[in-house]
Enzyme design. Sequence first.
Site, PDB file in Angstrom:
ATOM      1  N   GLU A 295      23.140   5.577 -33.153  1.00 31.85           N
ATOM      2  CA  GLU A 295      24.366   4.772 -33.181  1.00 31.85           C
ATOM      3  C   GLU A 295      25.610   5.649 -33.289  1.00 31.85           C
ATOM      4  O   GLU A 295      25.608   6.662 -33.984  1.00 31.85           O
ATOM      5  CB  GLU A 295      24.315   3.821 -34.384  1.00 31.85           C
ATOM      6  CG  GLU A 295      25.572   2.990 -34.571  1.00 31.85           C
ATOM      7  CD  GLU A 295      25.669   2.348 -35.943  1.00 31.85           C
ATOM      8  OE1 GLU A 295      26.568   1.505 -36.126  1.00 31.85           O
ATOM      9  OE2 GLU A 295      24.852   2.672 -36.834  1.00 31.85           O
ATOM     10  N   LYS A 360      28.094  -4.585 -30.128  1.00 30.18           N
ATOM     11  CA  LYS A 360      27.527  -5.129 -31.375  1.00 30.18           C
ATOM     12  C   LYS A 360      28.164  -6.459 -31.733  1.00 30.18           C
ATOM     13  O   LYS A 360      29.388  -6.610 -31.744  1.00 30.18           O
ATOM     14  CB  LYS A 360      27.732  -4.115 -32.512  1.00 30.18           C
ATOM     15  CG  LYS A 360      27.066  -4.501 -33.829  1.00 30.18           C
ATOM     16  CD  LYS A 360      27.289  -3.411 -34.866  1.00 30.18           C
ATOM     17  CE  LYS A 360      26.607  -3.752 -36.192  1.00 30.18           C
ATOM     18  NZ  LYS A 360      26.863  -2.719 -37.220  1.00 30.18           N
ATOM     19  N   CYS A 413      22.359  -0.915 -35.955  1.00 29.63           N
ATOM     20  CA  CYS A 413      22.424  -0.824 -37.409  1.00 29.63           C
ATOM     21  C   CYS A 413      21.781  -2.043 -38.063  1.00 29.63           C
ATOM     22  O   CYS A 413      20.646  -2.389 -37.761  1.00 29.63           O
ATOM     23  CB  CYS A 413      23.876  -0.627 -37.849  1.00 29.63           C
ATOM     24  SG  CYS A 413      24.062  -0.194 -39.601  1.00 29.63           S
TER      25      CYS A 413
END
Length: 536
Positions: A295, A360, A413
């Site tokens: 990430e 995201k 995440c």
Amino acid sequence: MISARHIRNIGTAIILSWGWKRAGIALGAGAASVLAMAPFNAWPILFLTFPVMVWLIDGAGSGRMRGMPAAAMTGWWFGLGYFVPGLYWIGYAFLVDAPTFAWLLPFAILGLPAYLALFTAFGFALARLIWTSDASRVVALAASLTIAEWLRGHMLSGFPWNAFGYALTEPLALAQTASLIGLWGLTFLSVAIFASPAVLIDRASHGRRPWIAPAIALLLLVVMGIYGVVRLALQPTRQVAGVKLRIMQPNLPQDARFNYSAKAEVMQKYLSLSDRATGPQSTGVRDTSILIWPESAFPFFLTREADAMAQIADLLPKGTVLITGAVRAPDVPPGAKITRAYNSIYVIDHDGSVLSVYDKLHLVPFGEYLPFQDLMEKLGFEQLTKVSGGFIAGSRRKPMDVPGAPRMLPLICYEAVFPGDVAARDERPGWIINLTNDGWFGISTGPYQHLQQARLRAIEEGLPLVRAANTGVSAVIDPVGRIVARLGLGAEGVLDSPLPAAIPPTIYARLGDIPAAVLVAAALIIVIRRRAAKAV
């Protein structure tokens, strides 16, 4: 050896406790319960700590409003004890830029647990509202805490970290029940099973046999174990033909991530590490069909740096693609200042062209955005990532096409900790990819808990999960939760592995949280009928 008399004396003492002594008992029981989570996985301790919950609620009955305020206060102390040692590692993130954020560390370590403990308080109060005097009160507690934990996982963006159900995810055989009822079903079973010894203090009278509830709980554990062993035996790890993964784990210090001056150093490390030979027969990245970086891998906007994209193209042989995390700039007019960004995943072909992008969806409060962003910034606050205005949330999660491989579902995440959010039922992918940067949390229990929760998503959905982390733990997990390859926390290196194949959709993948909802609804009906029968 502890006899029934000793258990009864302990239970009675806890029931009769009050004031700070009662708060201390709840706090201590909550703190000890964290040992059931990763990396300790000492779940038998819950047979000692969860009965304490039952006895504390028993003792709240003499208060006003049916004892609900007293039960809620006790639940808050239990929750505080559970969440402070379970989430202490969040404090590490405030030390990455200590001059700016260190003063907030006490608020993070105590404030977030104090807020999350409100849900435990609600669960205790709801349980007290429908409380009974027989063994069915254990079921009342299981249903109430499952509702409270579900709310914790959904309200105000949700944070279902270390839900009680994770206690039943180790050994792996026990975790297989998640393929049927998911995390919330496991949460119900965890509370019901581990709290069952509380009824041993009940006196045998009028046909009551207090030992029956614990015996049923142990039998249920055995059944879960047998089911898991059989399921694991029937589902050996199979591989997707022709797909070879290489996960690069750079183990970069977190402060280097957001330092543009480190651009050349970061890129050189990624390139050299990605092409590292891992044995005498290895030819580095040329053995790989999919190279994976973690990430937010760069301290710059990747696709706006032509030299970086050219270096990636030079690295990738024909037939190899790169999947990487990166901060993505929004579309703005030429020359306009970029003040906000997306946290994204790119699929990049061997010629440096971008094949697809995912932004995201589930952003981290205070990490990637601030609640009431404009007001908080005017007051001088900023989120940990220091992106002015906060990150921008994506619009939709859908499977991404990867040349030469099944379609993949992207999770960035902590998106991996939300059960049921994995994908629309009509868009089933072939695998899940989870890119993360747990470097924020140092060498602590946090990354191990994160891995435990990501692994359960694989079991729930019957999909393999590939995890690339900056500092670890990177892993390749098959669709029943076996970790087939792993690179440890704090290690630098590459992880080569085939891609496990998916299995047919599980019951949970088909029905979602419906089976868990049925369990909770049935429990509530049983408890309410028992209360009604007692009142007649």
